[in-house]
Design an enzyme around this catalytic site. Structure first.
Site, PDB file in Angstrom:
ATOM      1  CB  VAL A 102      49.662  26.674  44.979  1.00 54.34           C
ATOM      2  CG1 VAL A 102      49.814  26.441  43.486  1.00 54.34           C
ATOM      3  CG2 VAL A 102      49.219  28.090  45.259  1.00 54.34           C
ATOM      4  CB  SER A 103      50.617  23.971  49.653  1.00 51.29           C
ATOM      5  OG  SER A 103      50.121  22.760  49.155  1.00 51.29           O
ATOM      6  CB  THR A 104      53.107  28.081  50.295  1.00 48.55           C
ATOM      7  OG1 THR A 104      53.912  27.855  49.148  1.00 48.55           O
ATOM      8  CG2 THR A 104      53.203  26.903  51.246  1.00 48.55           C
TER       9      THR A 104
ATOM     10  CD  GLN B 129      53.634  25.282  46.463  1.00 49.35           C
ATOM     11  OE1 GLN B 129      52.478  25.311  46.884  1.00 49.35           O
ATOM     12  NE2 GLN B 129      54.366  24.182  46.431  1.00 49.35           N
TER      13      GLN B 129
END
Length: 113
Positions: free
Chosen positions: A68-70, A73
């Protein structure tokens, strides 16, 4: 003779991909009950049931990787583990949080080393 079905339906009933059924035919493990005038395979489901690969417990381990990017998330990563558990798989989840993918990430080093 039982119900004759096309390769797609036979594969779905066995829980395999249609290409797997075609490969089994090439290997001599299975033979279609008949072929249509157009050369299409028709299988007898009653004779194929013994081939279902899911009859014995699997000794395989599924390795699931998700990124996930962040950090916000991160809860989405739990869904992957739930999916594996719901399917009854033996699994190992490798997760990663970050905006880019490189091979120096901690989670990927586990696989490389």
């Amino acid at each position: 003779m039982g119900r004759l079905v096309p390769v797609g339906i036979a594969a779905r009933e066995l829980g395999v991909h249609p290409d797997t059924l075609r490969r089994w035919e090439k290997e001599g493990r299975v033979e279609p009950a008949e072929r249509t005038a157009g050369g299409r395979r028709r299988y007898d489901l009653a004779k194929l049931r013994h081939l279902a690969p899911h009859t014995a417990p699997s000794t395989r381990t599924t390795v699931a990787y998700a990124r996930v990017s962040t950090a916000g998330q991160k809860d989405d990563l739990v869904r992957l583990e739930s999916f594996c558990a719901a399917n009854g798989w033996t699994y190992e989840v490798i997760s990663d949080v970050g905006s880019g993918l490189n091979y120096h990430k901690r989670g990927l080093r586990i696989l490389i080393n």
